[in-house]
Design an enzyme around this catalytic site. Structure first.
Site, PDB file in Angstrom:
ATOM      1  CE  LYS A 112      -2.904  -8.925  -4.143  1.00  0.00           C
ATOM      2  NZ  LYS A 112      -3.586  -7.752  -3.549  1.00  0.00           N
TER       3      LYS A 112
ATOM      4  CG  PHE B 225      -0.263   0.450   2.500  1.00  0.00           C
ATOM      5  CD1 PHE B 225      -0.116   1.806   2.796  1.00  0.00           C
ATOM      6  CD2 PHE B 225       0.276  -0.469   3.382  1.00  0.00           C
ATOM      7  CE1 PHE B 225       0.524   2.219   3.951  1.00  0.00           C
ATOM      8  CE2 PHE B 225       0.917  -0.068   4.539  1.00  0.00           C
ATOM      9  CZ  PHE B 225       1.045   1.284   4.823  1.00  0.00           C
TER      10      PHE B 225
ATOM     11  CD  GLU C  65      -5.484  -5.991   0.199  1.00  0.00           C
ATOM     12  OE1 GLU C  65      -4.669  -6.079  -0.746  1.00  0.00           O
ATOM     13  OE2 GLU C  65      -5.285  -6.505   1.319  1.00  0.00           O
ATOM     14  NE  ARG C  66      -4.260  -2.492   4.036  1.00  0.00           N
ATOM     15  CZ  ARG C  66      -3.151  -2.822   4.672  1.00  0.00           C
ATOM     16  NH1 ARG C  66      -2.076  -2.051   4.582  1.00  0.00           N
ATOM     17  NH2 ARG C  66      -3.100  -3.900   5.399  1.00  0.00           N
TER      18      ARG C  66
ATOM     19  CB  CYS D 104      10.465  -0.425   2.696  1.00  0.00           C
ATOM     20  SG  CYS D 104      11.266   0.136   1.203  1.00  0.00           S
TER      21      CYS D 104
HETATM   22  P1  NAD Z   1       1.429  -6.528   3.031  1.00  0.00           P
HETATM   23  O1  NAD Z   1       2.398  -7.657   3.065  1.00  0.00           O
HETATM   24  O2  NAD Z   1       0.342  -6.499   4.028  1.00  0.00           O
HETATM   25  O3  NAD Z   1       0.721  -6.475   1.591  1.00  0.00           O
HETATM   26  C1  NAD Z   1       1.465  -6.587   0.396  1.00  0.00           C
HETATM   27  C2  NAD Z   1       0.676  -7.407  -0.613  1.00  0.00           C
HETATM   28  O4  NAD Z   1       0.561  -8.752  -0.156  1.00  0.00           O
HETATM   29  C3  NAD Z   1      -0.736  -6.895  -0.840  1.00  0.00           C
HETATM   30  O5  NAD Z   1      -1.014  -6.936  -2.216  1.00  0.00           O
HETATM   31  C4  NAD Z   1      -1.598  -7.846  -0.036  1.00  0.00           C
HETATM   32  O6  NAD Z   1      -2.852  -8.068  -0.629  1.00  0.00           O
HETATM   33  C5  NAD Z   1      -0.796  -9.122  -0.003  1.00  0.00           C
HETATM   34  N1  NAD Z   1      -0.899  -9.825   1.291  1.00  0.00           N
HETATM   35  C6  NAD Z   1      -0.974  -9.278   2.516  1.00  0.00           C
HETATM   36  N2  NAD Z   1      -0.974 -10.226   3.473  1.00  0.00           N
HETATM   37  C7  NAD Z   1      -0.912 -11.398   2.843  1.00  0.00           C
HETATM   38  C8  NAD Z   1      -0.848 -12.751   3.289  1.00  0.00           C
HETATM   39  N3  NAD Z   1      -0.884 -13.065   4.589  1.00  0.00           N
HETATM   40  N4  NAD Z   1      -0.762 -13.715   2.369  1.00  0.00           N
HETATM   41  C9  NAD Z   1      -0.716 -13.404   1.064  1.00  0.00           C
HETATM   42  N5  NAD Z   1      -0.765 -12.138   0.588  1.00  0.00           N
HETATM   43  C10 NAD Z   1      -0.849 -11.145   1.449  1.00  0.00           C
HETATM   44  O7  NAD Z   1       2.291  -5.188   3.078  1.00  0.00           O
HETATM   45  P2  NAD Z   1       1.757  -3.697   3.196  1.00  0.00           P
HETATM   46  O8  NAD Z   1       1.224  -3.483   4.585  1.00  0.00           O
HETATM   47  O9  NAD Z   1       0.888  -3.370   2.049  1.00  0.00           O
HETATM   48  O10 NAD Z   1       3.139  -2.893   3.013  1.00  0.00           O
HETATM   49  C11 NAD Z   1       3.990  -2.563   4.081  1.00  0.00           C
HETATM   50  C12 NAD Z   1       5.169  -3.501   4.162  1.00  0.00           C
HETATM   51  O11 NAD Z   1       5.848  -3.515   2.912  1.00  0.00           O
HETATM   52  C13 NAD Z   1       6.223  -3.047   5.176  1.00  0.00           C
HETATM   53  O12 NAD Z   1       6.707  -4.169   5.852  1.00  0.00           O
HETATM   54  C14 NAD Z   1       7.320  -2.438   4.306  1.00  0.00           C
HETATM   55  O13 NAD Z   1       8.610  -2.439   4.871  1.00  0.00           O
HETATM   56  C15 NAD Z   1       7.252  -3.314   3.109  1.00  0.00           C
HETATM   57  N6  NAD Z   1       7.822  -2.652   1.950  1.00  0.00           N
HETATM   58  C16 NAD Z   1       9.054  -3.077   1.519  1.00  0.00           C
HETATM   59  C17 NAD Z   1       9.654  -2.447   0.452  1.00  0.00           C
HETATM   60  C18 NAD Z   1      11.004  -2.870  -0.026  1.00  0.00           C
HETATM   61  O14 NAD Z   1      11.351  -2.550  -1.154  1.00  0.00           O
HETATM   62  N7  NAD Z   1      11.771  -3.588   0.784  1.00  0.00           N
HETATM   63  C19 NAD Z   1       9.000  -1.395  -0.205  1.00  0.00           C
HETATM   64  C20 NAD Z   1       7.742  -1.008   0.255  1.00  0.00           C
HETATM   65  C21 NAD Z   1       7.152  -1.654   1.330  1.00  0.00           C
END
Ligand code: NAD
Length: 519
Positions: free
Chosen positions: A196, A172, A199-200, A304
């Site tokens: 994909k 997100f 969703e937020r 991140c």
């Molecule tokens: P998230 O893992 O909740 O969601 C990311 C994606 O995965 C979404 O599309 C979501 O629908 C899906 N998802 C969520 N939970 C899932 C599960 N249990 N099983 C399968 N799919 C799932 O992450 P977020 O809250 O959207 O983003 C924040 C996180 O992303 C932080 O930890 C941040 O550090 C990390 N991030 C990392 C980078 C990087 O390049 N290292 C960049 C941006 C964000």
């Protein structure tokens, strides 16, 4: 106006240009070049994080819709892979222009759904645009290698060829930049792509898809489906998907890496972080304090690469009161309000989580020098706001140090020496980013060489590499072998084919079968 309007120029089939408050518009799927309404009976509300008003609904795509999206990618692949590299480059050249022209509109959608300030949202689009611009150099990036006369009359050369259907699952916090790390790179190499988005925050991806279509990308080369776990499992398991790019939390990333790899796919997964800023007493104080504050609290800490942990070395400890004073001056407001420095967190649950982590600091013996938990933003009383928070006297054993907070919270540790600081950073499981602030070249060099983190800044607080390099997070912040964008991105989205070719003079024809292994 509390509700942002998207201009009629980019008025879309997924959000009407009229006020969002009167009705709840639905986000469409993008399948085979058409924006289509989902037949799903499962929908997720999208909220404006500054008000918590529902601004739209996104479907959880049905199995038939997911199948249709992959089938479309698969159908489009042979012709797209066979399209000349110059024609694919032309699509991206038009695309970068259209993104530039619509940058502010995309940014408005990001602020509406994600909450970050408009200026920061423009930066989000801009950093993605830079990847598209770099992908336009595909004619150099995709070059193979050659070796003539490897033996008599024999030449050896290699091609970088597309994989087929690739997929992306995005978080997100960067609704434009992170999708743009993925599909432009994959597509310019000749792959088709299934996205994909989070969703937020699906809006920016939909607008980016429309602009890609307007740039001349053929139907089916990009498909977008929406959903959560079912969509993710579908992507991990589907035999026609050859590679998955994931960015998000460790919980999801480890799962997707394991499940996708088990099904024989390439997976690259960028995940969570705990980025340390090491402040030496010889640093330029003015710059360092400002950089630290910008990198800790910008985007409400939801990056991140947020510099969420400061280690003050030696006499730099004395700068703490001034750091707190400066952080107090940041303006917390809805992202579309003029002068806002930081906006709300993404959800009420995120706010609760961040506040609980601040509470844990108090319980475990740390000191809260600046407390943003009770902040009220006039006119936005229902928003998910947390003000800048600084926690000092933090020890590596404390929960607020061990967990990724992902909010506007700076935890501060103190050490007497650089060596102690390096040990703390290297003992932390994450390896995404770090920065050292110093005016001593030898100190900077020592830190850069000894620290086991993928992206190091020297007097640069958020060292995200430009797209001619790659995003190089390491250890628990990354799973896979090949990083995002840059040369590594091209490698991820292509496979090598080598051709060994012999053209002999006619009179050198073999007179008998060669049964021995050629040497
Ligand atoms: P998230 O893992 O909740 O969601 C990311 C994606 O995965 C979404 O599309 C979501 O629908 C899906 N998802 C969520 N939970 C899932 C599960 N249990 N099983 C399968 N799919 C799932 O992450 P977020 O809250 O959207 O983003 C924040 C996180 O992303 C932080 O930890 C941040 O550090 C990390 N991030 C990392 C980078 C990087 O390049 N290292 C960049 C941006 C964000």
């Amino acid at each position: 106006a509390r509700i942002l309007q998207v201009s009629s120029k980019v008025n879309s089939t997924w959000y009407p240009a009229s006020s969002f408050s009167s009705s709840v518009p639905t986000v469409k799927l993008f399948i085979d070049g058409k924006f289509v309404e989902s037949k799903s009976d499962k929908w997720i509300d999208i909220h404006n994080p500054a008000t918590n008003e529902v601004i739209g609904r996104v479907p959880q795509a049905t199995k038939a819709e997911m199948d249709a999206a992959v089938a479309s990618c698969k159908r489009a692949f042979p012709a797209w892979a066979d399209t000349s590299v110059l024609s694919r480059q032309q699509v991206l050249l038009r695309y970068q222009q259209l993104i530039k022209e619509n940058l502010k509109e995309i940014a408005k959608l990001i602020t509406l759904e994600q909450g970050k300030t408009l200026a920061d949202a423009e930066g989000d689009v801009f950093r993605g645009l830079q990847v598209v611009e770099h992908a336009c150099s595909v004619t150099s990036l995709l070059l193979g290698e050659t070796m003539p006369s490897i033996t008599k009359d024999m030449d050896l050369y290699s091609y970088r060829l597309p994989l087929g259907v690739c997929a992306g699952i995005t978080p997100f916090n960067f609704p434009a930049m992170i999708p743009l790390w993925m599909f432009p790179m994959a597509m310019v190499c000749g792959n088709t792509f299934l996205l994909k988005p989070s969703e937020r925050v699906p809006g920016a991806s939909m607008l980016l898809a429309k602009l890609l279509q307007d740039s001349g990308a053929p139907d089916g080369t990009l498909n977008i489906l929406h959903g959560q776990h079912e969509a993710v499992n579908f992507i991990c398991d589907h035999p026609d998907i050859k590679a998955i790019s994931f960015v998000g939390s460790n919980q999801a990333g480890e799962y997707i890496f394991e499940r996708g790899s088990r099904h024989g796919k390439r997976v690259q997964a960028n995940m969570g972080a705990k980025n340390h800023g090491v402040v030496m007493p010889d640093a330029n104080k003015e710059n360092t304090l400002n950089q630290l504050i910008g990198a800790a609290f910008g985007a409400a800490g939801q990056r991140c690469m947020a510099l969420s942990t400061a280690i003050l070395v030696g006499e730099a400890k004395r700068w703490l009161p001034e750091l707190v004073e400066r952080a107090k001056n940041l303006r917390v407001n809805a992202g579309d309000q003029p002068g806002a420095d930081l906006g709300p967190l993404i959800t009420p649950q995120a706010k609760e989580r961040v506040c609980n982590l601040i509470d844990s600091g108090t319980k475990e013996g740390a000191s809260i020098l600046l407390d943003g938990r009770k902040i009220k933003v006039k006119g936005y009383e229902n928003g998910n706001f947390v003000g800048p928070t600084i926690i000092s006297n933090v020890k590596p054993t404390m929960t607020c140090y061990k967990e990724e907070i992902f909010g506007p919270v700076l935890v501060v540790l103190e050490t007497d020496t650089l060596d102690e600081a390096i040990k703390i950073v290297n003992d932390n499981p994450y390896g995404n980013g770090t920065a050292i602030f110093t005016t001593n070249g030898a100190t900077a060099r020592k830190y850069s060489h000894l620290v086991d983190v993928g992206q190091v800044g020297v007097n640069v607080p958020i060292p995200v590499p430009l797209p001619m390099f790659s995003f190089t997070g390491s250890r628990s912040s990354f799973r896979g072998d090949t990083n995002f964008y840059g040369k590594q991105g091209i490698q991820f989205y292509t496979q090598l084919k080598t051709i060994t070719s012999q053209w002999k003079e006619e009179d050198a024809t073999l007179s008998s079968p060669a049964v021995v292994m050629p040497t």
